[in-house]
Design an enzyme around this catalytic site. Structure first.
Site, mmCIF file in Angstrom:
data_model
loop_
_atom_site.group_PDB
_atom_site.id
_atom_site.type_symbol
_atom_site.label_atom_id
_atom_site.label_comp_id
_atom_site.label_asym_id
_atom_site.label_seq_id
_atom_site.Cartn_x
_atom_site.Cartn_y
_atom_site.Cartn_z
ATOM 1 N N GLU A 116 48.865 47.081 34.909
ATOM 2 C CA GLU A 116 49.347 48.615 34.836
ATOM 3 C C GLU A 116 48.335 49.334 35.920
ATOM 4 O OE1 GLU A 116 49.141 52.133 32.172
ATOM 5 O OE2 GLU A 116 49.524 50.287 31.011
ATOM 6 N N HIS A 149 51.260 39.298 28.023
ATOM 7 C CA HIS A 149 49.911 38.712 28.218
ATOM 8 C C HIS A 149 49.709 37.865 26.619
ATOM 9 C CE1 HIS A 149 48.117 41.717 30.817
ATOM 10 N NE2 HIS A 149 48.670 40.712 31.612
ATOM 11 N N SER A 185 45.154 39.045 26.842
ATOM 12 C CA SER A 185 45.465 40.425 26.662
ATOM 13 C C SER A 185 44.348 41.377 26.337
ATOM 14 C CB SER A 185 46.534 40.366 25.200
ATOM 15 O OG SER A 185 46.653 41.709 24.776
ATOM 16 N N SER A 186 43.968 42.453 26.890
ATOM 17 C CA SER A 186 42.992 43.383 26.878
ATOM 18 C C SER A 186 43.307 44.211 25.659
ATOM 19 C CB SER A 186 42.564 44.188 28.109
ATOM 20 O OG SER A 186 43.769 45.013 28.361
#
Length: 300
Positions: free
Chosen positions: A133, A39, A231-232
């Protein structure tokens, strides 16, 4: 003025392993990757320049036999492997070993309890809905697992059925513990006899970065956090940084620096003792943080 790059930032083991696999396979010929390999748009662009082609699940269903496809570190559900097998696709599996172990644990739990009576248990995943995921983890339960991200979503649970709780590997340890306490409290309030079996499956290599990152942030006057907009993990770590140092800015590329540092340019240009720190997420490449450092020196 000193400009320092945090030695604890950058790719985690799983991402490094996937990037290395992609670079090695690209030396042998054409290669596709199912979804962004990481990410971080800058790193994706770098690998695409080397020949990596990013595809989605619809593309996967139409690829010719023997096409080489890399499965990234996030992991994939069983259905993706089935499609690849049906198409005769050559899979390069770069699933992070930590994620793979979690997939196996969830699948084993599901298989062991799916026929329990009088009511089957619930497998609950503490994670971000729709995250790559998490999709792979849900797939281990034939997509029956319940995904929740906070105690505010406990209404999704059935407190008449046993609960088996797991966590996305990159979630917060504190968040997981708070969720466990909230579920236990809800069980008590419902006067329910059900059991809660909580499995802390958070990757400690990622989780342990928080304290180190906050120490780094406190040691600097201005902090530049470098991360991908998708991106978390980057957003979580950025907020951890911001909590430790309010003079923290988020950038995805060196081109954003001038705008993001507009409120700090006077300090950068006039304070000879200023300490500037550069850090990043588990999906942030080292070379990108180096580029940010080079750009900052042009403001001095």
């Amino acid at each position: 003025m000193t400009v320092t790059i945090d030695t604890n930032s950058g790719f985690c083991f799983g991402v490094t392993r996937a990037i290395n696999a992609a670079e090695q396979e690209l030396r042998q010929g054409a290669l596709c990757c199912l979804g962004d390999i990481v990410h971080n748009g800058q790193e994706v662009a770098r690998l695409e320049q080397l020949g990596l082609q990013t595809i989605d699940n619809d593309d996967l269903r139409s690829l010719p036999p023997h096409t080489r496809v890399l499965f990234r570190a996030h992991g994939e559900p069983p259905s993706t492997y089935w499609i690849a097998n049906q198409r005769g696709i050559t899979v390069i599996d770069a699933t992070c070993p930590v994620v793979k172990k979690l997939q196996d644990r969830i699948r084993s739990c599901y298989e062991a309890h799916k026929n329990d009576s009088p009511l089957p248990p619930q497998i609950v995943i503490y994670g971000k809905p729709g995250h790559a995921e998490v999709i792979g983890l849900q797939g281990q339960t034939n997509n029956t697992a319940v995904v929740i991200e906070s105690a505010d979503q406990l209404s999704r649970l059935d407190f008449n059925r046993p609960i088996y709780l797991f966590s996305q590997t990159t979630k917060s340890v504190e968040g997981f513990r708070s969720l466990v306490e909230a579920i236990q409290s809800a069980i008590t309030n419902h006067q329910s006899p059900i059991a809660l079996e909580a499995h802390d499956t958070i990757c400690r290599n990622v989780a342990n970065r928080v304290a180190l990152l906050q120490d780094f942030a406190r040691a600097n006057d201005i902090v530049i956090f470098v991360g991908g907009s998708k991106s978390s993990n980057a957003r979580v770590l950025y907020n951890n940084c911001l909590e430790a140092n309010q003079n923290t800015v988020f950038v995805s590329s060196p081109d954003e620096l001038e705008d993001k540092l507009s409120d700090h340019l006077h300090l950068l240009q006039t304070n000879p003792d200023l300490r500037v720190g550069i850090c990043g997420a588990t999906s942030t490449p080292q070379w990108l943080m180096e580029k940010v450092k080079e750009k900052i020196t042009t403001f001095i």
